[in-house]
Write an enzyme that holds these catalytic residues in place. Structure first.
Site, PDB file in Angstrom:
ATOM      1  N   GLY A   1       0.388  -1.383  -0.045  1.00  8.74           N
ATOM      2  CA  GLY A   1       0.283   0.225   0.440  1.00  8.74           C
ATOM      3  C   GLY A   1       0.885   0.929   0.028  1.00  8.74           C
TER       4      GLY A   1
ATOM      5  CG  ASP B   1     -10.411  12.496   6.654  1.00  5.32           C
ATOM      6  OD1 ASP B   1      -9.557  11.184   6.221  1.00  5.32           O
ATOM      7  OD2 ASP B   1     -10.979  13.341   5.578  1.00  5.32           O
TER       8      ASP B   1
ATOM      9  CE1 TYR C   1     -11.107   3.089   3.861  1.00  7.44           C
ATOM     10  CE2 TYR C   1     -12.194   5.810   4.720  1.00  7.44           C
ATOM     11  CZ  TYR C   1     -11.002   4.436   4.210  1.00  7.44           C
ATOM     12  OH  TYR C   1      -9.935   4.570   4.832  1.00  7.44           O
TER      13      TYR C   1
HETATM   14  N1  LIG Z   1      -5.363   6.987   1.184  1.00  8.82           N
HETATM   15  C1  LIG Z   1      -5.629   8.173   2.127  1.00  8.82           C
HETATM   16  O1  LIG Z   1      -6.163   9.138   1.198  1.00  8.82           O
HETATM   17  C2  LIG Z   1      -5.953   7.160   3.494  1.00  8.82           C
HETATM   18  C3  LIG Z   1      -6.884   8.821   4.158  1.00  8.82           C
HETATM   19  C4  LIG Z   1      -7.081   8.537   5.346  1.00  8.82           C
HETATM   20  C5  LIG Z   1      -6.677   7.566   6.472  1.00  8.82           C
HETATM   21  N2  LIG Z   1      -6.172   6.541   5.078  1.00  8.82           N
HETATM   22  C6  LIG Z   1      -5.984   5.141   5.869  1.00  8.82           C
HETATM   23  O2  LIG Z   1      -4.258   5.225   5.759  1.00  8.82           O
HETATM   24  C7  LIG Z   1      -4.218   2.894   5.979  1.00  8.82           C
HETATM   25  C8  LIG Z   1      -3.431   3.087   4.812  1.00  8.82           C
HETATM   26  O3  LIG Z   1      -3.823   3.549   3.209  1.00  8.82           O
HETATM   27  P1  LIG Z   1      -3.376   3.669   2.031  1.00  8.82           P
HETATM   28  O4  LIG Z   1      -3.629   4.404   0.953  1.00  8.82           O
HETATM   29  O5  LIG Z   1      -1.529   3.356   2.294  1.00  8.82           O
HETATM   30  O6  LIG Z   1      -4.015   2.364   1.044  1.00  8.82           O
HETATM   31  P2  LIG Z   1      -3.393   1.413   0.218  1.00  8.82           P
HETATM   32  O7  LIG Z   1      -2.471   2.532  -0.720  1.00  8.82           O
HETATM   33  O8  LIG Z   1      -5.216   0.909  -0.599  1.00  8.82           O
HETATM   34  O9  LIG Z   1      -2.919   0.723   0.840  1.00  8.82           O
HETATM   35  C9  LIG Z   1      -4.058  -0.875   2.023  1.00  8.82           C
HETATM   36  C10 LIG Z   1      -2.828  -2.725   1.002  1.00  8.82           C
HETATM   37  O10 LIG Z   1      -3.547  -3.419   2.023  1.00  8.82           O
HETATM   38  C11 LIG Z   1      -3.889  -4.421   1.200  1.00  8.82           C
HETATM   39  N3  LIG Z   1      -5.388  -5.262   1.826  1.00  8.82           N
HETATM   40  C12 LIG Z   1      -6.690  -4.994   1.237  1.00  8.82           C
HETATM   41  N4  LIG Z   1      -6.672  -6.357   1.504  1.00  8.82           N
HETATM   42  C13 LIG Z   1      -5.800  -7.119   2.653  1.00  8.82           C
HETATM   43  C14 LIG Z   1      -6.261  -8.139   2.917  1.00  8.82           C
HETATM   44  N5  LIG Z   1      -7.847  -8.799   3.108  1.00  8.82           N
HETATM   45  N6  LIG Z   1      -5.301  -8.624   3.757  1.00  8.82           N
HETATM   46  C15 LIG Z   1      -4.173  -7.795   3.197  1.00  8.82           C
HETATM   47  N7  LIG Z   1      -3.872  -6.502   2.621  1.00  8.82           N
HETATM   48  C16 LIG Z   1      -5.025  -6.263   2.257  1.00  8.82           C
HETATM   49  C17 LIG Z   1      -3.776  -4.312   0.106  1.00  8.82           C
HETATM   50  O11 LIG Z   1      -3.359  -4.678  -1.050  1.00  8.82           O
HETATM   51  P3  LIG Z   1      -3.562  -4.575  -2.678  1.00  8.82           P
HETATM   52  O12 LIG Z   1      -2.357  -4.248  -2.449  1.00  8.82           O
HETATM   53  O13 LIG Z   1      -3.515  -6.182  -2.862  1.00  8.82           O
HETATM   54  O14 LIG Z   1      -4.617  -4.005  -2.783  1.00  8.82           O
HETATM   55  C18 LIG Z   1      -2.752  -2.654  -0.364  1.00  8.82           C
HETATM   56  O15 LIG Z   1      -1.518  -2.366  -0.289  1.00  8.82           O
HETATM   57  C19 LIG Z   1      -5.622   2.582   5.910  1.00  8.82           C
HETATM   58  O16 LIG Z   1      -5.659   2.347   6.703  1.00  8.82           O
HETATM   59  C20 LIG Z   1      -6.156   3.502   5.207  1.00  8.82           C
HETATM   60  O17 LIG Z   1      -7.502   3.183   6.073  1.00  8.82           O
HETATM   61  C21 LIG Z   1      -5.619   6.407   3.985  1.00  8.82           C
END
Ligand SMILES: NC(=O)c1ccc[n+]([C@@H]2O[C@H](COP(=O)([O-])OP(=O)(O)OC[C@H]3O[C@@H](n4cnc5c(N)ncnc54)[C@H](OP(=O)(O)O)[C@@H]3O)[C@@H](O)[C@H]2O)c1
Length: 294
Positions: A10, A102, A125
């Site tokens: 991720g 957030d 979500y």
């Molecule tokens: N993105 C945003 O704007 C945002 C905003 C606020 C908070 N957050 C939080 O910040 C954190 C990191 O977000 P991010 O942007 O780095 O998210 P991301 O890029 O979508 O990464 C999430 C990772 O989780 C993996 N994943 C999904 N389902 C899974 C499962 N069943 N088992 C194992 N791995 C799994 C995905 O795997 P794949 O690579 O196979 O898809 C992906 O690599 C999360 O907790 C998110 O909720 C994100």
């Protein structure tokens, strides 16, 4: 310190593994194909094998739109699996650092959200992420939940990449101007988490377990964020043509999921407890574009 980092493909997880490697930390990182967090017995097996002194969960179901169609799947990854992981951490007396959002807030507050403000997610979500926070709190006592917002990293999909692609293909675009938040560079989230890990490791008597906000500053609308990305990409000559960017209200941008209007996070708690300052998203946009050019 021996870290178990889950979700290393991720945006944040990738930076965590990269930075842990650079710092020479002992860590074991898994991506979704190596370890599906919904496979509870496999998670327990990896936990036993690695025997970590700290767990960082960077996995999440993050597709906000799709979560409206498959809320159960979002709950499975973002809450049930997180509760299972927190239970394992508790059983093994290992602290857990978990990332939240957030989007646990409804965005109606006038001002900055503090960690103890009432939560009220307005999309699937956000509901699943709130359930994840509650699952952590119900299953372990030694946890840090980091609430962040508007994440952009070099790996994975995000608003910055989308804008850069649109600037190349379009001469005109509209961007939502009535939702405000703090864009946050994934690398800064990873740095903040590793700093927290160091504090937890060096202070066995640490007792400030709980939820912490962390985001980039200054807070802007998506429209202002898009304009900044455009100006930086023009200045660095990644984009060499004029693109007209016009503001629109969210009501004119049809999406399945409703998003909070105000996502501004108050960052004083993380500063006081861990001495971590806001991420400077503007300079990270410059770095991002330079990296993109290479
Ligand atoms: N993105 C945003 O704007 C945002 C905003 C606020 C908070 N957050 C939080 O910040 C954190 C990191 O977000 P991010 O942007 O780095 O998210 P991301 O890029 O979508 O990464 C999430 C990772 O989780 C993996 N994943 C999904 N389902 C899974 C499962 N069943 N088992 C194992 N791995 C799994 C995905 O795997 P794949 O690579 O196979 O898809 C992906 O690599 C999360 O907790 C998110 O909720 C994100």
């Amino acid at each position: 310190m021996k870290l178990l980092i889950l979700g290393s493909n991720g945006q944040v997880g990738h930076c965590l593994a990269e930075q842990a490697e650079k710092k020479g930390l002992e860590f074991y990182a898994t991506n979704s194909s190596q370890l599906d967090i919904t496979d509870y017995s496999k998670v327990a097996e990896v936990f036993r094998q690695v025997n970590p002194s700290l767990v960082i969960n960077a996995t999440a179901y993050t597709n906000v739109e799709k979560a409206e169609d498959e809320p159960e799947k979002a709950l499975e990854v973002n809450s049930k699996s997180v509760g299972n992981l927190a239970g394992l951490c508790s059983k093994n007396n290992v602290p857990l650092i978990h990332i939240s959002t957030d989007y646990v807030f409804d965005g109606t507050k006038d001002g900055y959200y503090q960690e103890n403000d009432p939560v009220n997610p307005i999309n699937s979500y956000g509901k699943s992420k709130l359930a994840g926070e509650q699952a952590v709190i119900a299953n372990t006592g030694r946890y840090v939940i980091l609430r962040t917002s508007w994440v952009f990293g070099r790996h994975g999909k995000n608003f910055v990449k989308t804008m850069l692609n649109l600037f190349k293909s379009r001469d005109e675009l509209t961007v939502v101007s009535d939702q405000i938040g703090g864009p946050t560079f994934a690398g800064d989230i990873a740095s903040a988490i590793l700093r927290i890990a160091e504090v937890l490791e060096s202070r066995p008597d640490f007792s400030d377990w709980g939820i912490f906000n962390f985001s980039g500053k200054e807070d802007v609308s998506w429209f202002e964020f898009a304009k900044s990305i455009y100006e930086a990409s023009r200045q660095k000559q990644l984009i060499t043509k004029d693109v007209s960017i016009k503001p629109i209200p969210a009501s004119m941008f049809k999406t399945k999921a409703t998003r909070p209007q105000n996502s501004k996070l108050d960052l004083s708690k993380i500063k006081n407890v861990f001495d971590i300052s806001a991420s400077d998203w503007k300079s990270e946009i410059d770095n991002y574009i330079e990296h993109y050019l290479q």
